[in-house]
Scaffold this motif. Structure first.
Motif, PDB file in Angstrom:
ATOM      1  N   ASN A  44      25.953  12.888  15.920  1.00 27.52           N
ATOM      2  CA  ASN A  44      26.129  12.130  17.153  1.00 27.52           C
ATOM      3  C   ASN A  44      24.761  11.654  17.616  1.00 27.52           C
ATOM      4  O   ASN A  44      23.793  11.700  16.844  1.00 27.52           O
ATOM      5  CB  ASN A  44      26.855  12.957  18.219  1.00 27.52           C
ATOM      6  CG  ASN A  44      26.142  14.274  18.531  1.00 27.52           C
ATOM      7  OD1 ASN A  44      24.939  14.416  18.315  1.00 27.52           O
ATOM      8  ND2 ASN A  44      26.889  15.240  19.023  1.00 27.52           N
ATOM      9  N   THR A  45      24.638  11.185  18.844  1.00 24.68           N
ATOM     10  CA  THR A  45      23.354  10.648  19.289  1.00 24.68           C
ATOM     11  C   THR A  45      22.311  11.745  19.488  1.00 24.68           C
ATOM     12  O   THR A  45      21.122  11.451  19.604  1.00 24.68           O
ATOM     13  CB  THR A  45      23.500   9.855  20.601  1.00 24.68           C
ATOM     14  OG1 THR A  45      23.854  10.750  21.670  1.00 24.68           O
ATOM     15  CG2 THR A  45      24.547   8.765  20.469  1.00 24.68           C
ATOM     16  N   HIS A 206      17.804   3.668  22.999  1.00 26.48           N
ATOM     17  CA  HIS A 206      18.949   3.241  22.188  1.00 26.48           C
ATOM     18  C   HIS A 206      18.474   2.539  20.917  1.00 26.48           C
ATOM     19  O   HIS A 206      18.518   1.310  20.800  1.00 26.48           O
ATOM     20  CB  HIS A 206      19.867   2.346  23.025  1.00 26.48           C
ATOM     21  CG  HIS A 206      20.392   3.041  24.240  1.00 26.48           C
ATOM     22  ND1 HIS A 206      21.285   4.083  24.165  1.00 26.48           N
ATOM     23  CD2 HIS A 206      20.107   2.878  25.558  1.00 26.48           C
ATOM     24  CE1 HIS A 206      21.561   4.520  25.383  1.00 26.48           C
ATOM     25  NE2 HIS A 206      20.848   3.808  26.240  1.00 26.48           N
ATOM     26  N   TYR A 249      25.640   4.212  25.100  1.00 26.68           N
ATOM     27  CA  TYR A 249      26.495   5.360  24.797  1.00 26.68           C
ATOM     28  C   TYR A 249      25.667   6.583  24.396  1.00 26.68           C
ATOM     29  O   TYR A 249      24.594   6.469  23.797  1.00 26.68           O
ATOM     30  CB  TYR A 249      27.458   5.026  23.663  1.00 26.68           C
ATOM     31  CG  TYR A 249      28.428   3.912  23.959  1.00 26.68           C
ATOM     32  CD1 TYR A 249      28.792   3.593  25.267  1.00 26.68           C
ATOM     33  CD2 TYR A 249      29.005   3.185  22.925  1.00 26.68           C
ATOM     34  CE1 TYR A 249      29.690   2.580  25.538  1.00 26.68           C
ATOM     35  CE2 TYR A 249      29.906   2.158  23.183  1.00 26.68           C
ATOM     36  CZ  TYR A 249      30.243   1.858  24.484  1.00 26.68           C
ATOM     37  OH  TYR A 249      31.130   0.846  24.747  1.00 26.68           O
ATOM     38  N   GLY A 250      26.207   7.772  24.676  1.00 28.24           N
ATOM     39  CA  GLY A 250      25.622   9.014  24.209  1.00 28.24           C
ATOM     40  C   GLY A 250      24.505   9.523  25.102  1.00 28.24           C
ATOM     41  O   GLY A 250      23.993   8.819  25.977  1.00 28.24           O
ATOM     42  N   GLY A 254      20.784   6.489  21.460  1.00 27.61           N
ATOM     43  CA  GLY A 254      22.042   5.758  21.500  1.00 27.61           C
ATOM     44  C   GLY A 254      22.144   4.657  20.461  1.00 27.61           C
ATOM     45  O   GLY A 254      21.143   4.198  19.896  1.00 27.61           O
ATOM     46  N   ASN A 257      24.156  -2.505  19.788  1.00 30.12           N
ATOM     47  CA  ASN A 257      25.323  -3.381  19.928  1.00 30.12           C
ATOM     48  C   ASN A 257      25.354  -4.317  18.729  1.00 30.12           C
ATOM     49  O   ASN A 257      24.836  -5.435  18.775  1.00 30.12           O
ATOM     50  CB  ASN A 257      25.255  -4.168  21.230  1.00 30.12           C
ATOM     51  CG  ASN A 257      26.433  -5.119  21.394  1.00 30.12           C
ATOM     52  OD1 ASN A 257      27.330  -5.177  20.557  1.00 30.12           O
ATOM     53  ND2 ASN A 257      26.434  -5.883  22.464  1.00 30.12           N
TER      54      ASN A 257
END
Length: 279
Positions: A44-45, A206, A249-250, A254, A257
């Motif tokens: 995950n992040t 991110h 997100y996260g 992150g 896009n």
């Protein structure tokens, strides 16, 4: 849709890097993505929490069946994990894709610091896959491991290029994102030219999957017939915009896009986004 890209890499369950990022990048640049998965990660992040390599025979089978039926205009290689997987992929390329351009992202460590390549596999990577690559895309820590030096400055980058060139068949894109300061610098060296790309650093957390995304975007460009320099220019622009428009997100590093070239309603298409696509 134009350009078929076979992606040989690991899976990221969080969707920000690896196969998932690769597929998104190729698709959003107008190409067709195919895959041979080398490893599964629980990720995950916040980091990589587990790695499960795919059996070598099955990796080879994935490459074989894709190439024999669909074929590929370019190949992107990412996470390989072990020496035996490197040997398997090298032999599969020789058997089923001897003349296909290869973009090799020398993945060694995840964004959160988890190792994604066995230390003893580095020499195998250098001996069996780097000479096969059309272009390799190491960041500074990865380049340092490949040539046995520590790279921390622009001068270090320039001094490292001849040694990196000697390892790769055709070209090296040395990514300078780890340099200190507000200016980002990447260097692309080919057999007959050196190109320097600079941008202002974006202050953001991110950035998960930037290396995967960049390499896949370059591979998509090559698959669509772009010369290497143009493929790199377009890929860098695509990745930068993906960072700028990251969804947030996260709780860690992150994702980007990847879909910033895509609009749900074609009538509302942002025409500026189409500059990233091959007409």
């Amino acid at each position: 849709m134009k350009g078929k890209v076979l992606i040989i890499a690991g899976s990221d369950s969080g969707g920000g890097a690896g196969i998932q990022a690769d597929i998104k990048a190729v698709t959003c640049l107008g190409g067709f993505a195919m895959t041979a998965i080398t490893a599964l990660t629980a990720q995950n992040t916040l980091g990589v929490h587990g790695v499960h390599p795919v059996p070598e025979a099955f990796i080879r089978q994935q490459i074989q069946v894709v190439m024999e039926d669909l074929g590929a205009n370019a190949i992107k290689i990412g996470m390989l994990a072990t020496r035996s997987i490197i040997a398997t992929v090298a032999q599969a390329l020789a058997d089923f894709a001897p003349d296909v351009p290869v973009v090799l992202d020398t993945v060694m460590v995840a964004k959160g610091g988890h190792p994604l390549l066995e230390p003893e596999a580095v020499e195998a990577l250098k001996a069996e896959l780097l000479p096969r690559a059309t272009v390799i895309t190491p960041n500074l820590p990865e380049a340092g491991v490949l040539i046995g030096q520590t790279l921390t400055t622009e001068q270090d980058m320039e001094a490292a290029l001849p040694a990196l060139e000697a390892l790769a068949a055709q070209a090296v894109l040395l990514k300078g994102g780890h340099l200190e300061g507000d200016t980002l610098l990447d260097m692309l060296v080919t057999a007959d030219s050196l190109h320097r790309f600079t941008d202002t650093r974006l202050e953001t957390r991110h950035t998960h999957g930037t290396g995967c995304t960049l390499a896949s975007a370059i591979a998509c460009g090559l698959a669509q017939g772009l010369p290497l320099v143009e493929a790199v220019v377009r890929a860098r622009a695509y990745v930068r915009r993906a960072i700028e428009l990251a969804p947030g997100y996260g709780n860690g590093h992150g994702p980007l896009n990847h879909a910033h070239t895509v609009r749900a309603n074609p009538e509302q298409m942002d025409t500026s986004a189409t500059t990233y696509l091959l007409k």
